[in-house]
Design an enzyme around this catalytic site. Structure first.
Site, PDB file in Angstrom:
ATOM      1  N   ARG A  15       0.817  -1.217   0.000  1.00 24.71           N
ATOM      2  CA  ARG A  15       0.000   0.000   0.000  1.00 24.71           C
ATOM      3  C   ARG A  15       0.855   1.274   0.000  1.00 24.71           C
ATOM      4  O   ARG A  15       0.369   2.358  -0.263  1.00 24.71           O
ATOM      5  CB  ARG A  15      -0.923  -0.005   1.242  1.00 24.71           C
ATOM      6  CG  ARG A  15      -2.037  -1.030   1.168  1.00 24.71           C
ATOM      7  CD  ARG A  15      -2.705  -1.238   2.534  1.00 24.71           C
ATOM      8  NE  ARG A  15      -1.927  -2.114   3.407  1.00 24.71           N
ATOM      9  CZ  ARG A  15      -2.265  -2.413   4.672  1.00 24.71           C
ATOM     10  NH1 ARG A  15      -3.354  -1.897   5.204  1.00 24.71           N
ATOM     11  NH2 ARG A  15      -1.506  -3.227   5.389  1.00 24.71           N
ATOM     12  N   GLY A  76       2.038 -13.699   6.225  1.00 23.09           N
ATOM     13  CA  GLY A  76       1.235 -13.104   7.297  1.00 23.09           C
ATOM     14  C   GLY A  76       2.026 -12.865   8.571  1.00 23.09           C
ATOM     15  O   GLY A  76       3.129 -13.401   8.755  1.00 23.09           O
ATOM     16  N   ASP A 101       6.210  -0.757  11.385  1.00 22.50           N
ATOM     17  CA  ASP A 101       5.586   0.420  10.768  1.00 22.50           C
ATOM     18  C   ASP A 101       4.809   1.291  11.764  1.00 22.50           C
ATOM     19  O   ASP A 101       3.926   2.042  11.373  1.00 22.50           O
ATOM     20  CB  ASP A 101       4.679  -0.007   9.597  1.00 22.50           C
ATOM     21  CG  ASP A 101       3.482  -0.844  10.028  1.00 22.50           C
ATOM     22  OD1 ASP A 101       3.423  -1.257  11.209  1.00 22.50           O
ATOM     23  OD2 ASP A 101       2.605  -1.092   9.181  1.00 22.50           O
ATOM     24  N   GLY A 138      -7.225  -3.957  13.112  1.00 25.53           N
ATOM     25  CA  GLY A 138      -7.921  -5.077  13.729  1.00 25.53           C
ATOM     26  C   GLY A 138      -8.759  -4.549  14.884  1.00 25.53           C
ATOM     27  O   GLY A 138      -8.303  -3.700  15.647  1.00 25.53           O
ATOM     28  N   TYR A 363      33.944  32.616  -4.020  1.00 25.14           N
ATOM     29  CA  TYR A 363      34.137  31.182  -3.803  1.00 25.14           C
ATOM     30  C   TYR A 363      35.467  30.949  -3.095  1.00 25.14           C
ATOM     31  O   TYR A 363      36.522  31.306  -3.615  1.00 25.14           O
ATOM     32  CB  TYR A 363      34.115  30.403  -5.135  1.00 25.14           C
ATOM     33  CG  TYR A 363      34.486  28.950  -4.917  1.00 25.14           C
ATOM     34  CD1 TYR A 363      33.704  28.141  -4.084  1.00 25.14           C
ATOM     35  CD2 TYR A 363      35.638  28.392  -5.489  1.00 25.14           C
ATOM     36  CE1 TYR A 363      34.045  26.817  -3.835  1.00 25.14           C
ATOM     37  CE2 TYR A 363      35.985  27.067  -5.238  1.00 25.14           C
ATOM     38  CZ  TYR A 363      35.185  26.291  -4.416  1.00 25.14           C
ATOM     39  OH  TYR A 363      35.531  24.989  -4.158  1.00 25.14           O
ATOM     40  N   ASN A 374      40.058  40.713   4.690  1.00 31.83           N
ATOM     41  CA  ASN A 374      38.857  41.083   3.950  1.00 31.83           C
ATOM     42  C   ASN A 374      38.945  40.525   2.537  1.00 31.83           C
ATOM     43  O   ASN A 374      39.925  40.748   1.839  1.00 31.83           O
ATOM     44  CB  ASN A 374      38.745  42.609   3.911  1.00 31.83           C
ATOM     45  CG  ASN A 374      37.418  43.037   3.327  1.00 31.83           C
ATOM     46  OD1 ASN A 374      36.432  43.182   4.042  1.00 31.83           O
ATOM     47  ND2 ASN A 374      37.368  43.208   2.016  1.00 31.83           N
ATOM     48  N   ASN A 383      40.825  26.582  -7.406  1.00 36.86           N
ATOM     49  CA  ASN A 383      41.462  25.468  -6.694  1.00 36.86           C
ATOM     50  C   ASN A 383      41.548  24.200  -7.513  1.00 36.86           C
ATOM     51  O   ASN A 383      42.084  23.204  -7.059  1.00 36.86           O
ATOM     52  CB  ASN A 383      40.693  25.190  -5.384  1.00 36.86           C
ATOM     53  CG  ASN A 383      39.243  24.818  -5.640  1.00 36.86           C
ATOM     54  OD1 ASN A 383      38.656  25.216  -6.647  1.00 36.86           O
ATOM     55  ND2 ASN A 383      38.667  24.052  -4.741  1.00 36.86           N
ATOM     56  N   ARG A 437      46.996  43.307 -13.850  1.00 42.01           N
ATOM     57  CA  ARG A 437      45.917  43.632 -14.776  1.00 42.01           C
ATOM     58  C   ARG A 437      46.484  44.609 -15.793  1.00 42.01           C
ATOM     59  O   ARG A 437      47.479  45.292 -15.527  1.00 42.01           O
ATOM     60  CB  ARG A 437      44.716  44.228 -14.048  1.00 42.01           C
ATOM     61  CG  ARG A 437      45.011  45.523 -13.348  1.00 42.01           C
ATOM     62  CD  ARG A 437      43.827  46.015 -12.521  1.00 42.01           C
ATOM     63  NE  ARG A 437      44.116  47.315 -11.980  1.00 42.01           N
ATOM     64  CZ  ARG A 437      43.821  47.696 -10.733  1.00 42.01           C
ATOM     65  NH1 ARG A 437      43.252  46.854  -9.885  1.00 42.01           N
ATOM     66  NH2 ARG A 437      44.096  48.912 -10.336  1.00 42.01           N
TER      67      ARG A 437
HETATM   68  C1  UD1 Z   1      -1.735  -5.370  11.568  1.00 40.09           C
HETATM   69  C2  UD1 Z   1      -2.664  -6.212  12.452  1.00 40.09           C
HETATM   70  C3  UD1 Z   1      -3.864  -5.349  12.839  1.00 40.09           C
HETATM   71  C4  UD1 Z   1      -3.382  -4.095  13.558  1.00 40.09           C
HETATM   72  C5  UD1 Z   1      -2.372  -3.313  12.702  1.00 40.09           C
HETATM   73  C6  UD1 Z   1      -1.757  -2.231  13.543  1.00 40.09           C
HETATM   74  C7  UD1 Z   1      -2.448  -8.572  11.760  1.00 40.09           C
HETATM   75  C8  UD1 Z   1      -3.062  -9.666  10.999  1.00 40.09           C
HETATM   76  N1  UD1 Z   1      -3.085  -7.385  11.731  1.00 40.09           N
HETATM   77  O1  UD1 Z   1      -2.432  -5.055  10.378  1.00 40.09           O
HETATM   78  O2  UD1 Z   1      -4.720  -6.087  13.692  1.00 40.09           O
HETATM   79  O3  UD1 Z   1      -4.494  -3.275  13.877  1.00 40.09           O
HETATM   80  O4  UD1 Z   1      -1.320  -4.191  12.277  1.00 40.09           O
HETATM   81  O5  UD1 Z   1      -0.923  -1.398  12.783  1.00 40.09           O
HETATM   82  O6  UD1 Z   1      -1.437  -8.759  12.377  1.00 40.09           O
HETATM   83  N2  UD1 Z   1       4.817  -8.416   8.208  1.00 40.09           N
HETATM   84  C9  UD1 Z   1       5.753  -9.408   8.142  1.00 40.09           C
HETATM   85  N3  UD1 Z   1       5.476 -10.542   7.450  1.00 40.09           N
HETATM   86  C10 UD1 Z   1       4.284 -10.750   6.851  1.00 40.09           C
HETATM   87  C11 UD1 Z   1       3.317  -9.726   6.932  1.00 40.09           C
HETATM   88  C12 UD1 Z   1       3.597  -8.572   7.634  1.00 40.09           C
HETATM   89  O7  UD1 Z   1       6.854  -9.274   8.670  1.00 40.09           O
HETATM   90  O8  UD1 Z   1       4.108 -11.818   6.259  1.00 40.09           O
HETATM   91  C13 UD1 Z   1       5.138  -7.179   8.945  1.00 40.09           C
HETATM   92  C14 UD1 Z   1       5.088  -5.933   8.058  1.00 40.09           C
HETATM   93  O9  UD1 Z   1       6.344  -5.659   7.486  1.00 40.09           O
HETATM   94  C15 UD1 Z   1       4.635  -4.850   9.047  1.00 40.09           C
HETATM   95  C16 UD1 Z   1       3.891  -5.620  10.133  1.00 40.09           C
HETATM   96  O10 UD1 Z   1       4.196  -6.979   9.963  1.00 40.09           O
HETATM   97  O11 UD1 Z   1       5.741  -4.179   9.628  1.00 40.09           O
HETATM   98  C17 UD1 Z   1       2.389  -5.408  10.033  1.00 40.09           C
HETATM   99  O12 UD1 Z   1       1.938  -5.819   8.761  1.00 40.09           O
HETATM  100  P1  UD1 Z   1       0.828  -5.011   7.989  1.00 40.09           P
HETATM  101  O13 UD1 Z   1       0.580  -5.674   6.698  1.00 40.09           O
HETATM  102  O14 UD1 Z   1       1.158  -3.581   7.966  1.00 40.09           O
HETATM  103  O15 UD1 Z   1      -0.434  -5.290   8.945  1.00 40.09           O
HETATM  104  P2  UD1 Z   1      -1.759  -4.439   9.047  1.00 40.09           P
HETATM  105  O16 UD1 Z   1      -2.647  -4.785   7.931  1.00 40.09           O
HETATM  106  O17 UD1 Z   1      -1.449  -3.033   9.262  1.00 40.09           O
HETATM  107 CA    CA Z   2       0.450  -1.814   9.276  1.00 39.23          CA
END
Ligand code: UD1
Ligand code: CA
Length: 448
Positions: A15, A76, A101, A138, A363, A374, A383, A437
């Site tokens: 995103r 995930g 993030d 969430g 410069y 001065n 240079n 000059r």
């Molecule tokens: C997630 C939460 C949500 C919460 C929100 C808060 C889950 C399923 N959802 O959603 O409940 O309200 O954060 O900001 O956890 N990441 C990985 N590996 C993956 C997927 C994600 O390391 O396979 C990391 C991403 O880099 C990121 C963090 O996990 O730093 C969160 O992932 P993101 O996709 O931003 O989750 P949200 O949809 O924001």
């Molecule tokens: Ca997030």
């Protein structure tokens, strides 16, 4: 304290619509993931572990010493945590999980969350906050005031979407219980991902104690998924930084249009006018005035310095110096006390001793200029011969006439005088006059 932190930073950040990994985008000069690592390192955890995947090499360039595990495929947040199983399996303590993030989280919040988790003896504690518009987060589902689960936006029914208490993406888990619950999560959901949030309902079902720790200031939990949220985060962080400066005695004329990075230090009664951009390891002393569109990066600035509409990089500026408008200090310049450089003066890798003046259109590169000398308008230290750089040395109390070319390597002695319009290719001894000059010719009545 028996605490480890896990920071999830393997995701693609789709995103965000960016080539740069999402967690490397900067908030007030600091990459988000670095910010969260910094915060975690202040809460007394024994180990901070990053989960890396997408473009991990780029993240490791920013955090070369960090401990990490790799999530090869981004299946995930739950799947991400499972990758750290080896690091957790012999650990009997609390694992705090955070997302890479959410850079606005404060140290005190994480400490309070941890303390609450320990005091309540919960298996799991979720950091939550209230959003009037909770879209994308969430939702915390409760029954009789007790948490029973977290439902993601994609799976939320109309009723659940109406819930305003959201998951911050920060949790404390009992390490052993976390690993047990993770065995049970699946990817039967809209996104086809293994959600970490499913651990909550699993814990509740197996009779474990799950708590929510509600945070008043929902700004802190802002998750940055898009460039719009990145702007919001920068704006919140800017307010925070600027407020702290004002509380420390710095005067900001219009804080909304003043951009100061987190690493910058400023002493009291310094006035910062709108449009200033202060970056990197910059330190500014007392009673300074920073006016107009000035950008300062990695500079050390003394007291009573006045700078107007200028760009200063990696330089040292001592007390009572005045700079600008429209001057440019390039790296490794050193302006000692009471130096003045004015309009359209560029200085690079040069030392200007106390009281030197270069008011206009000049410069000075690879030069040292002695006390009180001065430098006339239009002076240039030549240079560079196209291949190599050469030094110019000018003694104290010298006077360099306007529009002079000093062809380096060259030495101008103390108290020497160089006539305007000269091209100087030979050293000038102290107290001497050098002019180079063509002589002026007058032809009377030529125009008739
Ligand atoms: C997630 C939460 C949500 C919460 C929100 C808060 C889950 C399923 N959802 O959603 O409940 O309200 O954060 O900001 O956890 N990441 C990985 N590996 C993956 C997927 C994600 O390391 O396979 C990391 C991403 O880099 C990121 C963090 O996990 O730093 C969160 O992932 P993101 O996709 O931003 O989750 P949200 O949809 O924001
Ligand atoms: Ca997030």
């Amino acid at each position: 304290m028996s605490l480890k932190t896990l920071i999830l930073a393997a995701g693609k950040g789709t995103r965000m619509k960016s080539e740069l990994p999402k967690v490397l985008h900067k908030v007030c000069g600091v990459p988000m993931v670095q910010k969260i690592v910094n915060t975690c390192s202040k809460i007394g955890s024994i180990e901070n572990i990053l989960i890396l995947g997408h473009k991990k090499e780029e993240i490791l360039k920013v955090l070369p010493d960090i401990k990490y595990v790799v999530q090869e495929e981004q299946l995930g947040t739950g799947h991400a945590v499972i990758q750290a199983k080896e690091k957790l399996k012999d650990f009997d303590g609390t694992v705090m999980i955070l997302c890479g993030d959410t850079p606005l989280l404060r140290e005190e919040t994480l400490k309070n969350l941890y303390n609450y988790h320990i005091e309540t003896g919960a298996t799991t504690t979720i950091l939550t906050s209230i959003y009037e518009n909770p879209f994308g987060y969430g939702r915390i589902v409760k029954e009789n005031g007790k948490v029973i689960g977290i439902v993601e936006e994609k799976e939320a029914t109309k009723e659940i979407k109406a819930i305003k208490e959201v998951n911050a993406g920060v949790y404390c888990f009992n390490s052993k219980e976390l690993l047990i619950a993770l065995e049970k999560i699946d990817n039967n959901n809209e996104k086809g991902e293994y959600y970490l949030t499913d651990v909550i309902s699993i814990n509740v079902k197996s009779g474990k104690k799950v708590e929510a720790f509600l945070l008043e200031d929902n700004n802190e939990i802002l998750g940055i998924n898009s460039k719009v949220e990145l702007e919001q985060a920068n704006s919140i962080m800017r307010d925070r930084i600027n407020l702290a400066h004002m509380e420390n005695g710095v005067i900001l004329i219009d804080q909304k249009s003043t951009y100061i990075e987190e690493s910058v230090e400023i002493e009291q009664d310094t006035i910062i006018y709108p449009g200033a951009l202060l970056q990197g390891n910059t330190k500014i002393g007392k009673n300074c005035e920073i006016l107009g569109n000035t950008r300062i990066i990695d500079c050390l600035i003394g007291n009573n310095v006045k700078i107007e509409s200028s760009v200063l990089e990696e330089s040292t500026i001592e007390d009572k110096v005045t700079i600008g408008p429209f001057a440019h200090l390039r790296p490794k310049s050193h302006l000692k006390e009471e130096v003045h450089i004015g309009n359209f003066v560029e200085v690079k890798k040069s030392t200007l001793e106390k009281g030197v003046k270069a008011g206009h259109l000049t410069y000075l590169g690879d030069a040292t200029v002695g006390e009180k000398t001065n430098i006339g308008a239009g002076t240039i230290t030549c240079n560079y011969d196209g291949k190599n750089k050469f030094k110019t040395t000018i003694g104290k109390n010298a006077f360099i006439g306007s529009d002079t070319m000093l062809v380096a390597p060259i030495n101008i002695g103390e108290n020497a005088l160089v006539g305007a319009g000269s091209v100087i290719t030979k050293d000038v001894p102290e107290n001497a006059l050098a002019v180079s000059r063509s002589k002026q010719v007058i032809k009377f009545d030529w125009r008739k």
